[in-house]
Design an enzyme around this catalytic site. Structure first.
Site, PDB file in Angstrom:
ATOM      1  N   GLU A   1       0.813  -1.214   0.000  1.00 28.46           N
ATOM      2  CA  GLU A   1       0.000   0.000   0.000  1.00 28.46           C
ATOM      3  C   GLU A   1       0.851   1.270   0.000  1.00 28.46           C
ATOM      4  O   GLU A   1       0.571   2.200  -0.730  1.00 28.46           O
ATOM      5  CB  GLU A   1      -0.900  -0.028   1.251  1.00 28.46           C
ATOM      6  CG  GLU A   1      -1.583   1.288   1.544  1.00 28.46           C
ATOM      7  CD  GLU A   1      -3.073   1.218   1.312  1.00 28.46           C
ATOM      8  OE1 GLU A   1      -3.511   0.236   0.695  1.00 28.46           O
ATOM      9  OE2 GLU A   1      -3.777   2.137   1.742  1.00 28.46           O
ATOM     10  N   ASP A   2       1.872   1.302   0.837  1.00 27.77           N
ATOM     11  CA  ASP A   2       2.547   2.577   1.109  1.00 27.77           C
ATOM     12  C   ASP A   2       3.922   2.740   0.476  1.00 27.77           C
ATOM     13  O   ASP A   2       4.506   3.822   0.563  1.00 27.77           O
ATOM     14  CB  ASP A   2       2.732   2.764   2.632  1.00 27.77           C
ATOM     15  CG  ASP A   2       1.398   2.888   3.350  1.00 27.77           C
ATOM     16  OD1 ASP A   2       0.401   3.164   2.672  1.00 27.77           O
ATOM     17  OD2 ASP A   2       1.366   2.701   4.581  1.00 27.77           O
TER      18      ASP A   2
END
Ligand code: MN
Length: 506
Positions: free
Chosen positions: A86-87
């Protein structure tokens, strides 16, 4: 309740994690844990959390929670890397290459769950809960998500009051009921109490004070009763595995207080005594009998959850009795297995067993999950409208995200047009293009669960294209398109159409 300001809880190090693993596991794969940690550390770099702590302390804390629960090594590795897809620039393929498909897929599943955000809009609440269960192709992802949420709640202090409230509500509305239904008593209780603190700080402080007073007042007495009961059971050749005092969870006490007009003297299980027998069910009943010989039970307060388990599978005998000096005490009697189930619920299936490196067989938890889903569909109290979308619906539904993280529930095969109309008629009517997961896509693309769909609109466009009828799947979208298509016809044709229809009917 764990102290929230404990640095080891808020910002633990890899050594804290390894210490927990070494006390809880036999022959753990520490090398895997270190590799996952290294990967996450490199990926997150020197990103900081809003609390000021290095970001990496967050995945480590999540892994610590799951290690305390004794979950398998793949779950811990997945927890350490749960935010990298995700990041950071690390991809699913990278993880697959380095850690194999199981861990990579697990992280991908958590990533999907991350995308659901509750923004206080009741409108999508039900979809969020539904999605959680429907995405349970890997329940381990849900376990990681719960731990993730718990740590986020533990570190809410750094956020604005508004954000605190939103995240606390989200936990109470979405995660807590699901953890409860999965029988995960400990996780449910931790999530609930931590969220409660931020959702209603005044009520939290009131109940906390009440419990502290009660414990101070009763602790010595409870210890004395425990001593007496231990002696009593030993004389009868029953040697319980454990007897201890159990303080009621704050949120559950708060709810009970509301039911009893805030009169705490009417609540008898603020402190209960829990007996874990060393044998099977027959010892539970024997223990109950011995207690009742000694202490007079309150009428109507004997609950046999062994013969009649709670919907989430909880089993125990409860009885409330008059102890020495007329004090009222609740006893909870259960086997070790029942206790494990009450605390871990469905997660018990992934607990690291001494015998093997892999968690227990997959079939049992699948059965269990299906049982939960089946039971959910009968229960009015959990998801009010669940009976409308019984078990088979899970198979045919997909869950697609708006760019803001709202979840839209659609039938399998649905297209961006269905998605747009599901949100708002105007969005459907003015749709000119779509991006799926950031890439341009055709309007007839079949969406998949977890896709993020961005509808591109042209404000000047006011009507749908009749061509959309060729691929729109939902009745709602088709009705809207048809409605507009009719209005677009030249007036002379509109006038003719009904006549022709009438003629035909004759
Ligand atoms: Mn996270």
């Amino acid at each position: 309740m764990p102290p929230l300001l404990d640095e080891k809880l808020i910002a633990p190090t890899i050594d804290d994690l390894i210490a927990i693993i070494n006390t809880n596991y036999k022959n753990p794969d520490i090398d895997l844990v270190r590799r996952a940690y290294d990967c996450a550390t490199k990926a997150h770099g020197d990103t900081k959390r809003s609390s000021g702590h290095p970001f990496i302390t967050h995945p480590v804390a999540v892994a610590c929670i799951l290690a305390r629960m004794g979950l398998g090594m793949h779950v811990l590795a997945g927890a350490l890397m749960h935010d990298v897809i995700e990041d950071t620039s690390v991809t699913h393929a990278d993880l697959k290459h380095q850690f194999g498909p199981d861990i990579a897929n697990l992280v991908a599943s958590v990533t999907k769950l991350q995308q659901a955000h509750y923004r206080g809009a009741e409108r999508y609440l039900e979809n969020l809960r539904k999605m959680f269960l429907a995405m349970a192709d890997d329940v381990r992802a849900i376990l990681i998500k719960f731990a993730d949420r718990l740590h986020n709640l533990q570190t809410l202090g750094a956020l604005s009051r508004e954000e605190q409230k939103r995240i606390a509500r989200e936990a109470l509305e979405i995660h807590v009921p699901i953890a409860g239904r999965m029988g995960m008593g400990e996780m449910k209780g931790e999530l609930e109490d931590t969220a409660f603190r931020f959702d209603d700080p005044d009520a939290f402080a009131m109940v906390e004070r009440l419990v502290t007073e009660k414990v101070a007042e009763k602790d010595a007495y409870v210890q004395q009763v425990i001593g007496t009961v231990t002696e009593l059971l030993t004389t009868e050749q029953l040697h319980p595995q454990g007897i201890h005092g159990r303080v009621k969870r704050l949120y559950s006490l708060y709810r009970k207080l509301q039911k009893y007009e805030n009169d705490v003297t009417r609540i008898h299980d603020v402190i209960a005594i829990r007996i874990i027998v060393s044998g099977g069910i027959e010892q539970c009943y024997a223990t109950l009998g011995i207690l009742h010989q000694r202490y007079k039970p309150l009428p109507g307060r004997i609950k046999d959850y062994i013969a009649q388990p709670k919907p989430n599978g909880y089993q125990s005998l409860h009885t409330t009795v008059f102890c020495e000096g007329g004090d009222i005490v609740e006893f909870q009697i259960r086997t070790a297995e029942m206790n494990e189930h009450a605390e871990y619920g469905i997660a018990a299936h992934w607990r690291y067993k001494e015998t093997g490196s892999k968690a227990t067989d997959d079939m049992r938890w699948m059965e269990e999950l299906n049982r939960i889903r089946r039971e959910l569909s009968d229960k009015q109290d959990f998801l009010e409208r669940l009976e409308e979308w019984k078990l088979d619906l899970f198979r045919d539904r997909i869950f697609v995200f708006t760019p803001k993280g709202d979840v839209i529930d659609l039938p399998e095969g649905a297209t961006p047009i269905d998605f747009a109309y599901a949100i708002h008629t105007d969005l459907g009517n003015s749709c000119i293009a779509v991006r799926v997961n950031g890439l341009s896509a055709r309007l007839d693309t079949a969406l998949k669960s977890g896709d993020i769909c961005t509808i591109v609109v042209n404000k000047n466009r006011k009507a749908p294209s009749i061509d959309w009828m060729k691929f729109a799947k939902t009745r709602h979208a088709r009705e809207k398109i048809r409605e507009h298509a009719k209005r677009l016809l030249p007036t002379w044709l509109q006038a003719v159409l009904p006549k022709r229809k009438r003629k035909k009917m004759r």
